[in-house]
Structure formats: C-alpha cells, structure tokens
Design an enzyme around this catalytic site. Structure first.
Site, PDB file in Angstrom:
ATOM      1  N   TYR A  40       0.961  -1.105  -0.022  1.00 54.93           N
ATOM      2  CA  TYR A  40      -0.026  -0.085   0.058  1.00 54.93           C
ATOM      3  C   TYR A  40       0.808   1.216   0.007  1.00 54.93           C
ATOM      4  CZ  TYR A  40      -2.968   3.638   2.117  1.00 54.93           C
ATOM      5  OH  TYR A  40      -3.651   5.049   2.531  1.00 54.93           O
ATOM      6  N   GLY A  63     -13.676   3.905   6.895  1.00 52.50           N
ATOM      7  CA  GLY A  63     -13.847   2.449   6.663  1.00 52.50           C
ATOM      8  C   GLY A  63     -12.573   1.849   6.314  1.00 52.50           C
TER       9      GLY A  63
END
EC number: 1.1.1.270
Length: 200
Positions: free
Chosen positions: A118, A156
């Site tokens: 990431y 989220g």
C-alpha cells in the site's frame, strides 16, 4: 444516495449526485466522465479520494491484492486525472484543480508488513502529483495540483484492510485521536479557496 439525501436534508447548498463507478475498470471511469460531460458540461475540480489497502505483505502477499491496490490507488488516480485535465482543456478552464488524497505512507514506510505494498502505491501518488505539477506548468496552464497526505483518518479504511478481523480494525482507531473525515474536507476547502498565486 444516502449521503446525497443527508446533504439535502441538512440544507447544504449545491447538489450531490451519486454515480456508481468501479474505479478498477477503465471503461466505467470513462463512462462516468462521459456522463459528467453530458449532464454538467465537464469537470473543473477533480478530487482523487478513493484508495484502499489489502493485507498483502511483500514476501507472502497475493498478486490479486497487489493488483487491486495498483488499479485503484495508482491507475484510477492517473486515468481520472487525465480525463479531468482533458475536460478542463477542451473548455478552456485555466483555474481548475486536481487534488490527490495521498497518505503519510506515501512519504515514509512504517514497520507493518500488511501496508508495505500500500505504501508503495502511495509513494507513486507522491511522484504522480509532482509530475502532474511539472506537466501543468510546462503546459503554461494555471490549473493547480495538490497532494494532501493525512495520517490516520477514522473511516472504513481499516475495516477494508482487516476485513476478517473487525476487532483489530476498530482497535486501529482507538490507539490515538484520529483525524475525522471533516478534517480532510476542511483541508480540501482550504486548498480550493487559496488564491490563484498560492500552490499548496
């Protein structure tokens, strides 16, 4: 649609128009930009906000997870940026703005294997934003490019990263006082409201 209804009932000015688009699918992205052109003439401001992390370490991660991160965090940002710029250019919009929501992980690699790939995608966003700034300057346009790199924002995100462990995801936001979505919105508003001679 729920958010659009909330905005309307809160009496906010303007209209939020939801549009379903899978950002890992270029055809859907192009379809979205085509719809924007048809319904609203084009794009003056593009905020590349979508991003996700999958728990795929470098030594044992699944290619599928890596590819998903590349598609959403890097390719979609690039495609949306290109399409937004072309929309501005064809309508002679010289004061547009492209804002990439990056991450502190785009500037330093933290010792957590689940976010190493990431982090690589967010380093790419850092490089893409600087390259974009240089290309816009070369094109002698006043369209601005900005990269906003927050730390932990309570969204989220962790629940997507740790989708098999909701307790771990929730704990992510309990360890420190996190930024809120409103803090990010305020940063975007500041960037957009800066005078033309200010490049954030």
């Amino acid at each position: 649609q729920k958010l659009a209804a909330e905005c309307q009932s809160a009496g906010y000015p303007g209209t939020l128009i939801p549009y379903k688009c899978d950002l890992s699918n270029e055809e859907e992205i192009l379809s979205m930009f085509s719809a924007i052109k048809t319904l609203h003439q084009g794009v003056d401001v593009c905020i590349n906000n979508a991003g996700l992390a999958r728990p795929e370490p470098l030594l044992s991660g699944r290619t599928e997870g890596w590819r998903t991160m590349i598609d959403v965090n890097v390719m979609a940002v690039s495609i949306c940026t290109r399409e937004a710029y072309q929309s501005m250019k064809e309508r002679n919009i010289d004061d547009g703005h492209i804002i990439n929501i990056n991450s502190m992980n785009g500037h330093s690699v933290v010792p957590q294997s689940v976010v190493h790939f990431y982090s690589a995608t967010k380093y790419a966003v850092t490089a893409l934003t600087e390259g974009l700034r240089q290309e816009l300057r070369e094109a002698k346009t006043h369209i601005r490019a900005t990269c906003i790199s927050p730390g932990l924002v309570e969204t989220g995100f962790a629940f997507k990263l740790h989708d098999n462990d909701p307790e771990r995801a929730a704990a992510t936001y309990e360890s420190i006082r996190c930024l809120k979505a409103e803090d990010m919105a305020n940063a975007v508003i500041y960037v957009l409201s800066a005078p033309p001679h200010v490049q954030v």
